[in-house]
Design a protein around this motif. Sequence first.
Motif, PDB file in Angstrom:
ATOM      1  N   LEU A 119       7.870 -25.149 -80.701  1.00  0.00           N
ATOM      2  CA  LEU A 119       9.199 -24.922 -80.146  1.00  0.00           C
ATOM      3  C   LEU A 119       9.839 -26.222 -79.685  1.00  0.00           C
ATOM      4  O   LEU A 119      11.043 -26.438 -79.884  1.00  0.00           O
ATOM      5  CB  LEU A 119       9.133 -23.922 -78.990  1.00  0.00           C
ATOM      6  N   GLU A 120       9.064 -27.097 -79.085  1.00  0.00           N
ATOM      7  CA  GLU A 120       9.584 -28.380 -78.610  1.00  0.00           C
ATOM      8  C   GLU A 120      10.123 -29.242 -79.746  1.00  0.00           C
ATOM      9  O   GLU A 120      11.128 -29.925 -79.594  1.00  0.00           O
ATOM     10  CB  GLU A 120       8.493 -29.158 -77.870  1.00  0.00           C
ATOM     11  N   LYS A 121       9.463 -29.206 -80.881  1.00  0.00           N
ATOM     12  CA  LYS A 121       9.855 -30.061 -82.013  1.00  0.00           C
ATOM     13  C   LYS A 121      10.728 -29.328 -83.033  1.00  0.00           C
ATOM     14  O   LYS A 121      11.082 -29.892 -84.062  1.00  0.00           O
ATOM     15  CB  LYS A 121       8.613 -30.611 -82.728  1.00  0.00           C
ATOM     16  N   GLY A 122      11.048 -28.059 -82.790  1.00  0.00           N
ATOM     17  CA  GLY A 122      11.910 -27.312 -83.696  1.00  0.00           C
ATOM     18  C   GLY A 122      11.230 -26.871 -84.976  1.00  0.00           C
ATOM     19  O   GLY A 122      11.890 -26.667 -85.990  1.00  0.00           O
ATOM     20  N   LEU A 123       9.922 -26.704 -84.936  1.00  0.00           N
ATOM     21  CA  LEU A 123       9.164 -26.307 -86.125  1.00  0.00           C
ATOM     22  C   LEU A 123       8.776 -24.830 -86.120  1.00  0.00           C
ATOM     23  O   LEU A 123       8.215 -24.348 -87.098  1.00  0.00           O
ATOM     24  CB  LEU A 123       7.894 -27.155 -86.235  1.00  0.00           C
ATOM     25  N   TYR A 124       9.082 -24.122 -85.054  1.00  0.00           N
ATOM     26  CA  TYR A 124       8.617 -22.743 -84.920  1.00  0.00           C
ATOM     27  C   TYR A 124       9.136 -21.856 -86.052  1.00  0.00           C
ATOM     28  O   TYR A 124       8.379 -21.091 -86.633  1.00  0.00           O
ATOM     29  CB  TYR A 124       9.017 -22.167 -83.563  1.00  0.00           C
ATOM     30  N   ARG A 125      10.423 -21.956 -86.350  1.00  0.00           N
ATOM     31  CA  ARG A 125      11.011 -21.072 -87.359  1.00  0.00           C
ATOM     32  C   ARG A 125      10.379 -21.268 -88.735  1.00  0.00           C
ATOM     33  O   ARG A 125      10.281 -20.326 -89.520  1.00  0.00           O
ATOM     34  CB  ARG A 125      12.513 -21.278 -87.438  1.00  0.00           C
ATOM     35  N   GLY A 126       9.946 -22.455 -89.019  1.00  0.00           N
ATOM     36  CA  GLY A 126       9.317 -22.720 -90.303  1.00  0.00           C
ATOM     37  C   GLY A 126       7.944 -22.080 -90.443  1.00  0.00           C
ATOM     38  O   GLY A 126       7.499 -21.786 -91.551  1.00  0.00           O
ATOM     39  N   PHE A 127       7.303 -21.857 -89.326  1.00  0.00           N
ATOM     40  CA  PHE A 127       5.949 -21.290 -89.335  1.00  0.00           C
ATOM     41  C   PHE A 127       5.893 -19.918 -88.686  1.00  0.00           C
ATOM     42  O   PHE A 127       4.818 -19.459 -88.298  1.00  0.00           O
ATOM     43  CB  PHE A 127       4.981 -22.231 -88.614  1.00  0.00           C
ATOM     44  N   VAL A 128       7.029 -19.258 -88.564  1.00  0.00           N
ATOM     45  CA  VAL A 128       7.077 -17.994 -87.842  1.00  0.00           C
ATOM     46  C   VAL A 128       6.142 -16.950 -88.466  1.00  0.00           C
ATOM     47  O   VAL A 128       5.531 -16.167 -87.751  1.00  0.00           O
ATOM     48  CB  VAL A 128       8.534 -17.477 -87.721  1.00  0.00           C
ATOM     49  N   GLY A 129       5.995 -16.966 -89.767  1.00  0.00           N
ATOM     50  CA  GLY A 129       5.094 -16.022 -90.428  1.00  0.00           C
ATOM     51  C   GLY A 129       3.648 -16.214 -89.996  1.00  0.00           C
ATOM     52  O   GLY A 129       2.931 -15.243 -89.731  1.00  0.00           O
ATOM     53  N   LEU A 130       3.232 -17.463 -89.918  1.00  0.00           N
ATOM     54  CA  LEU A 130       1.860 -17.756 -89.482  1.00  0.00           C
ATOM     55  C   LEU A 130       1.658 -17.399 -88.015  1.00  0.00           C
ATOM     56  O   LEU A 130       0.614 -16.853 -87.641  1.00  0.00           O
ATOM     57  CB  LEU A 130       1.540 -19.238 -89.697  1.00  0.00           C
ATOM     58  N   PHE A 131       2.677 -17.695 -87.191  1.00  0.00           N
ATOM     59  CA  PHE A 131       2.569 -17.359 -85.777  1.00  0.00           C
ATOM     60  C   PHE A 131       2.461 -15.844 -85.593  1.00  0.00           C
ATOM     61  O   PHE A 131       1.657 -15.359 -84.801  1.00  0.00           O
ATOM     62  CB  PHE A 131       3.771 -17.903 -84.988  1.00  0.00           C
ATOM     63  N   ARG A 132       3.250 -15.089 -86.327  1.00  0.00           N
ATOM     64  CA  ARG A 132       3.219 -13.625 -86.199  1.00  0.00           C
ATOM     65  C   ARG A 132       1.897 -13.047 -86.690  1.00  0.00           C
ATOM     66  O   ARG A 132       1.398 -12.073 -86.130  1.00  0.00           O
ATOM     67  CB  ARG A 132       4.392 -13.014 -86.945  1.00  0.00           C
ATOM     68  N   LYS A 133       1.335 -13.642 -87.726  1.00  0.00           N
ATOM     69  CA  LYS A 133       0.042 -13.186 -88.222  1.00  0.00           C
ATOM     70  C   LYS A 133      -1.030 -13.332 -87.143  1.00  0.00           C
ATOM     71  O   LYS A 133      -1.822 -12.423 -86.907  1.00  0.00           O
ATOM     72  CB  LYS A 133      -0.339 -14.014 -89.460  1.00  0.00           C
ATOM     73  N   VAL A 134      -1.032 -14.472 -86.460  1.00  0.00           N
ATOM     74  CA  VAL A 134      -1.991 -14.705 -85.383  1.00  0.00           C
ATOM     75  C   VAL A 134      -1.691 -13.775 -84.209  1.00  0.00           C
ATOM     76  O   VAL A 134      -2.621 -13.231 -83.605  1.00  0.00           O
ATOM     77  CB  VAL A 134      -1.990 -16.190 -84.958  1.00  0.00           C
ATOM     78  N   GLU A 135      -0.419 -13.546 -83.907  1.00  0.00           N
ATOM     79  CA  GLU A 135      -0.050 -12.622 -82.826  1.00  0.00           C
ATOM     80  C   GLU A 135      -0.633 -11.244 -83.075  1.00  0.00           C
ATOM     81  O   GLU A 135      -1.157 -10.605 -82.152  1.00  0.00           O
ATOM     82  CB  GLU A 135       1.470 -12.495 -82.720  1.00  0.00           C
ATOM     83  N   ARG A 136      -0.523 -10.755 -84.315  1.00  0.00           N
ATOM     84  CA  ARG A 136      -1.049  -9.432 -84.645  1.00  0.00           C
ATOM     85  C   ARG A 136      -2.567  -9.382 -84.449  1.00  0.00           C
ATOM     86  O   ARG A 136      -3.102  -8.382 -83.951  1.00  0.00           O
ATOM     87  CB  ARG A 136      -0.700  -9.065 -86.083  1.00  0.00           C
ATOM     88  N   LEU A 137      -3.253 -10.432 -84.830  1.00  0.00           N
ATOM     89  CA  LEU A 137      -4.702 -10.460 -84.661  1.00  0.00           C
ATOM     90  C   LEU A 137      -5.099 -10.487 -83.183  1.00  0.00           C
ATOM     91  O   LEU A 137      -6.079  -9.866 -82.791  1.00  0.00           O
ATOM     92  CB  LEU A 137      -5.304 -11.664 -85.379  1.00  0.00           C
ATOM     93  N   ILE A 138      -4.335 -11.214 -82.396  1.00  0.00           N
ATOM     94  CA  ILE A 138      -4.651 -11.343 -80.971  1.00  0.00           C
ATOM     95  C   ILE A 138      -4.376 -10.043 -80.224  1.00  0.00           C
ATOM     96  O   ILE A 138      -5.165  -9.615 -79.395  1.00  0.00           O
ATOM     97  CB  ILE A 138      -3.842 -12.506 -80.338  1.00  0.00           C
ATOM     98  N   SER A 139      -3.263  -9.417 -80.558  1.00  0.00           N
ATOM     99  CA  SER A 139      -2.849  -8.239 -79.791  1.00  0.00           C
ATOM    100  C   SER A 139      -3.526  -6.951 -80.252  1.00  0.00           C
ATOM    101  O   SER A 139      -3.525  -5.970 -79.506  1.00  0.00           O
ATOM    102  CB  SER A 139      -1.336  -8.067 -79.861  1.00  0.00           C
ATOM    103  N   GLY A 140      -4.055  -6.936 -81.399  1.00  0.00           N
ATOM    104  CA  GLY A 140      -4.626  -5.652 -81.787  1.00  0.00           C
ATOM    105  C   GLY A 140      -5.625  -5.766 -82.829  1.00  0.00           C
ATOM    106  O   GLY A 140      -6.425  -5.158 -83.235  1.00  0.00           O
TER     107      GLY A 140
END
Length: 64
Positions: A43-64
């Motif tokens: 988020l600090e470097k403005g790269l989040y949107r480019g990797f949002v798919g990977l972040f969401r994949k990890v979120e799903r694994l962590i939350s459930g």
Amino acid sequence: MAEELQELAKSIVMGLRQAEELARQGKIDEAKKLYRDLKKKALEKGLYRGFVGLFRKVERLISG
């Protein structure tokens, strides 16, 4: 500057893969901590949107 962003992007991808693996191994707390740190950097470097798919994949694994 571009090389710096490339290295950061590479480290984010590697870290997300590591967080994914930790979550699959049942080490949820470690995965969450790594995920939060990586998301903050992205988020600090403005790269989040480019990797949002990977972040969401990890979120799903962590939350459930």
